[in-house]
Write a protein that holds these residues in place. Sequence first.
Motif, PDB file in Angstrom:
ATOM      1  N   GLU A   1       0.803  -1.218   0.000  1.00  0.00           N
ATOM      2  CA  GLU A   1       0.000   0.000   0.000  1.00  0.00           C
ATOM      3  C   GLU A   1       0.840   1.274   0.000  1.00  0.00           C
ATOM      4  O   GLU A   1       0.390   2.324  -0.452  1.00  0.00           O
ATOM      5  N   HIS A   2       2.081   1.178   0.494  1.00  0.00           N
ATOM      6  CA  HIS A   2       2.930   2.366   0.553  1.00  0.00           C
ATOM      7  C   HIS A   2       3.526   2.723  -0.803  1.00  0.00           C
ATOM      8  O   HIS A   2       4.130   3.784  -0.954  1.00  0.00           O
ATOM      9  N   ARG A   3       3.338   1.831  -1.800  1.00  0.00           N
ATOM     10  CA  ARG A   3       3.840   2.084  -3.146  1.00  0.00           C
ATOM     11  C   ARG A   3       2.688   1.932  -4.131  1.00  0.00           C
ATOM     12  O   ARG A   3       2.446   0.839  -4.638  1.00  0.00           O
ATOM     13  N   PRO A   4       1.958   3.027  -4.412  1.00  0.00           N
ATOM     14  CA  PRO A   4       0.795   2.933  -5.309  1.00  0.00           C
ATOM     15  C   PRO A   4       1.111   2.310  -6.663  1.00  0.00           C
ATOM     16  O   PRO A   4       0.275   1.605  -7.236  1.00  0.00           O
ATOM     17  N   ASP A   5       2.312   2.551  -7.196  1.00  0.00           N
ATOM     18  CA  ASP A   5       2.664   1.973  -8.495  1.00  0.00           C
ATOM     19  C   ASP A   5       2.751   0.451  -8.422  1.00  0.00           C
ATOM     20  O   ASP A   5       2.227  -0.260  -9.293  1.00  0.00           O
ATOM     21  N   LEU A   6       3.370  -0.064  -7.355  1.00  0.00           N
ATOM     22  CA  LEU A   6       3.463  -1.511  -7.189  1.00  0.00           C
ATOM     23  C   LEU A   6       2.113  -2.114  -6.821  1.00  0.00           C
ATOM     24  O   LEU A   6       1.753  -3.195  -7.286  1.00  0.00           O
ATOM     25  N   LEU A   7       1.380  -1.412  -5.984  1.00  0.00           N
ATOM     26  CA  LEU A   7       0.055  -1.900  -5.587  1.00  0.00           C
ATOM     27  C   LEU A   7      -0.842  -2.092  -6.799  1.00  0.00           C
ATOM     28  O   LEU A   7      -1.579  -3.073  -6.890  1.00  0.00           O
ATOM     29  N   ALA A   8      -0.765  -1.170  -7.756  1.00  0.00           N
ATOM     30  CA  ALA A   8      -1.591  -1.268  -8.960  1.00  0.00           C
ATOM     31  C   ALA A   8      -1.261  -2.539  -9.741  1.00  0.00           C
ATOM     32  O   ALA A   8      -2.167  -3.221 -10.261  1.00  0.00           O
ATOM     33  N   GLN A   9       0.021  -2.886  -9.810  1.00  0.00           N
ATOM     34  CA  GLN A   9       0.420  -4.096 -10.527  1.00  0.00           C
ATOM     35  C   GLN A   9      -0.050  -5.355  -9.796  1.00  0.00           C
ATOM     36  O   GLN A   9      -0.539  -6.310 -10.414  1.00  0.00           O
TER      37      GLN A   9
END
Length: 277
Positions: A145-153
Amino acid sequence: MTVSTTEHHGAQLDFSKDMSYGDYLQLDAILSAQKPLSPDHNEMLFIVQHQTSELWMKLMLHELHAAIANVAADRLPEAFKMLARVSRIMEQLVHAWDVLATMTPPEYSAVRPYLAKSSGFQSAQYRRIEFLLGNKNAAMLKPHEHRPDLLAQVQQAYEAPSLYDEVLKLMASRGITVPGSHTQRDWTQPYAADDGVKDAWLVVYRAPRDHWDLYQMGEELVDLEDAFRLWRFRHVTTVERVIGFKRGTGGTGGVSYLRKMLDVVLFPELWTLRTEL
């Protein structure tokens, strides 16, 4: 004037004007990415092992996404090649644990305080692989959750049909009776074994010549899960060997958590049907 052999070879070895091996592979970036935080000699092993594993996982995701797309489009020969490659990548990852296992408990203890809360549990690539192979768990979105770009993937993999889901949909489209509960469902829910799905696979396995590519797909999936089990098992034994039963740096139970993961079965019907053949 004749050019001497030495001059000729020298001209051949002049790479100043063309892209070099190091340029193509971005070696300056890769080889400068190891930045130990501790004064301990063994931290380099810890970093390199995890970085190379992430590179292999990047290739695994590349192959899995393409394999799933090919299954969805009923192009199984292309998918077979990709899935075989994924299984071989997992073998590489199994042997990577052999190298890490040369780190002894005192050596790891010297490095561990510098890791803070960083943990393989937080690997977004590993989580995407788990989701693409069908092991869905909403709680596993939280570590990203702290990394929106990774969370999206990770979220995309969580919401999409898994490899096994696409195979079952393909079987149904070929006229094999597969329960609707397993071809039209909420893809975010964990996969649940079903006797109707087992019966569908039994149709394939009892007449392999009539369903040869689906039969081959079943065996590719078993090979894939077999390799994945070995990867997980080697992870457990390496962690137990290096840290015993200490809690993981990411807050998990460490070995106890990893042992629970050994009980996860990705393609259950392909294992249970063997008893009935």
